[in-house]
Motif scaffolding. Structure first.
Motif, PDB file in Angstrom:
ATOM      1  N   ALA A  60      -4.455  48.937 -54.277  1.00 18.36           N
ATOM      2  CA  ALA A  60      -4.152  47.620 -54.859  1.00 18.36           C
ATOM      3  C   ALA A  60      -5.087  47.322 -56.030  1.00 18.36           C
ATOM      4  CB  ALA A  60      -4.258  46.524 -53.809  1.00 18.36           C
ATOM      5  N   GLN A  63      -3.570  49.491 -58.863  1.00 20.13           N
ATOM      6  CA  GLN A  63      -2.232  49.055 -59.279  1.00 20.13           C
ATOM      7  C   GLN A  63      -2.250  47.686 -59.946  1.00 20.13           C
ATOM      8  OE1 GLN A  63      -0.070  49.412 -55.626  1.00 20.13           O
ATOM      9  NE2 GLN A  63      -0.081  51.656 -55.695  1.00 20.13           N
ATOM     10  N   SER A  64      -3.248  46.886 -59.657  1.00 21.84           N
ATOM     11  CA  SER A  64      -3.354  45.554 -60.255  1.00 21.84           C
ATOM     12  C   SER A  64      -4.061  45.582 -61.603  1.00 21.84           C
ATOM     13  CB  SER A  64      -4.107  44.617 -59.313  1.00 21.84           C
ATOM     14  OG  SER A  64      -5.443  45.067 -59.159  1.00 21.84           O
ATOM     15  N   LEU A 158      -7.219  36.593 -51.061  1.00 22.48           N
ATOM     16  CA  LEU A 158      -6.234  37.673 -51.119  1.00 22.48           C
ATOM     17  C   LEU A 158      -5.797  38.047 -49.707  1.00 22.48           C
ATOM     18  CD1 LEU A 158      -8.075  39.887 -53.748  1.00 22.48           C
ATOM     19  CD2 LEU A 158      -5.861  38.759 -54.086  1.00 22.48           C
ATOM     20  N   ALA A 174      -0.547  44.381 -54.377  1.00 14.76           N
ATOM     21  CA  ALA A 174      -0.982  44.662 -55.752  1.00 14.76           C
ATOM     22  C   ALA A 174      -0.668  43.482 -56.675  1.00 14.76           C
ATOM     23  CB  ALA A 174      -0.317  45.936 -56.276  1.00 14.76           C
ATOM     24  N   ALA A 175       0.456  42.813 -56.451  1.00 11.29           N
ATOM     25  CA  ALA A 175       0.811  41.651 -57.278  1.00 11.29           C
ATOM     26  C   ALA A 175      -0.192  40.516 -57.081  1.00 11.29           C
ATOM     27  CB  ALA A 175       2.231  41.179 -56.948  1.00 11.29           C
ATOM     28  N   GLU A 176      -0.631  40.293 -55.844  1.00 10.81           N
ATOM     29  CA  GLU A 176      -1.644  39.253 -55.590  1.00 10.81           C
ATOM     30  C   GLU A 176      -2.971  39.609 -56.251  1.00 10.81           C
ATOM     31  OE1 GLU A 176      -1.313  36.265 -54.227  1.00 10.81           O
ATOM     32  OE2 GLU A 176       0.808  36.595 -53.821  1.00 10.81           O
ATOM     33  N   PHE A 177      -3.376  40.864 -56.174  1.00 11.32           N
ATOM     34  CA  PHE A 177      -4.597  41.312 -56.844  1.00 11.32           C
ATOM     35  C   PHE A 177      -4.452  41.130 -58.355  1.00 11.32           C
ATOM     36  CE2 PHE A 177      -5.846  42.944 -52.834  1.00 11.32           C
ATOM     37  CZ  PHE A 177      -7.099  43.540 -52.900  1.00 11.32           C
ATOM     38  N   ALA A 178      -3.250  41.421 -58.891  1.00 13.87           N
ATOM     39  CA  ALA A 178      -3.018  41.289 -60.334  1.00 13.87           C
ATOM     40  C   ALA A 178      -3.133  39.839 -60.791  1.00 13.87           C
ATOM     41  CB  ALA A 178      -1.655  41.866 -60.703  1.00 13.87           C
ATOM     42  N   GLU A 179      -2.711  38.890 -59.962  1.00 11.57           N
ATOM     43  CA  GLU A 179      -2.859  37.472 -60.324  1.00 11.57           C
ATOM     44  C   GLU A 179      -4.331  37.106 -60.467  1.00 11.57           C
ATOM     45  OE1 GLU A 179      -0.636  34.362 -58.408  1.00 11.57           O
ATOM     46  OE2 GLU A 179       0.956  35.782 -57.873  1.00 11.57           O
ATOM     47  N   ARG A 181      -6.749  39.250 -61.174  1.00 16.22           N
ATOM     48  CA  ARG A 181      -7.238  39.934 -62.375  1.00 16.22           C
ATOM     49  C   ARG A 181      -6.897  39.142 -63.628  1.00 16.22           C
ATOM     50  NH1 ARG A 181      -4.975  42.377 -66.072  1.00 16.22           N
ATOM     51  NH2 ARG A 181      -3.082  42.803 -64.910  1.00 16.22           N
TER      52      ARG A 181
END
Length: 190
Positions: A60, A63-64, A158, A174-179, A181
């Motif tokens: 994650a 991917q983020s 997270l 990964a989408a939550e980690f990307a937010e 970031r």
């Protein structure tokens, strides 16, 4: 399937890891300090955060967009070069998080607050909603940005990346980690 270079702990190493601790990956001025619930026996035996092969933290993180490639747990200290770190709400290793008491979480929250006040990361990302709720006394908190701050440090929650957390797919995690970031980069560039 184990990754290249992955070492599996022996049964004896796992047994002796119970109730031990592993060092934080931390330095002053981090962009994000990730905070796990507590280390599992696998992590304790290897002295590496999120070390169990089924844990989705490292995928994650990559991917983020936090890391340029998927790091292995044994490369955890390289996170400091990216202004990222890792700690835990409760330091002691257990076979399962449900071995921890509410008192341990609350005490861990106090110790975590002191650590954040000392090191002053821009963001604290607690990886596990139940751990955050119990440690900081916010029983209705949800995943995402929190109103709660520790000094100047913003707080983000997270989902737990454990492979046992079936509520979150790898893509959703990964989408939550990307937010996070994106939020951390936006605030850095202001």
């Amino acid at each position: 399937m184990p990754e290249t270079g992955h070492v599996r702990p022996t049964k004896d190493q796992l047994a002796t890891a119970h109730n031990t601790t592993i060092p934080d990956v931390i330095a002053p001025g981090l962009d994000v300090l990730f905070c796990g619930i507590n280390p599992g026996l696998y992590s304790g035996a290897l002295k590496q955060h999120f070390a169990r092969p089924g844990n989705r933290f490292w995928p994650a993180l990559h991917q983020s967009g936090f890391t340029p490639r998927r790091y292995l747990p044994e490369e955890q200290d390289r996170l400091l070069d990216l202004k990222l770190g890792i700690t835990n709400v409760v330091a002691r290793t257990t076979a399962r998080a449900d071995e921890l008491t509410a008192d341990e979480f609350r005490e861990g929250g106090k110790l975590l607050q002191a650590k954040v006040e000392e090191y002053r990361p821009r963001w604290l990302a607690v990886v596990g909603i139940t751990a955050y709720r119990t440690a900081f006394g916010f029983p209705k908190a949800g995943v995402g940005r929190q109103e709660h701050r520790i000094g100047d440090t913003r707080v983000w929650v997270l989902p737990n990346p454990s492979g046992l957390n079936a509520h979150w797919t790898p893509a959703g995690l990964a989408a939550e980690f990307a937010e996070l970031r994106a939020a951390s980069e936006t605030r850095r560039n202001r």
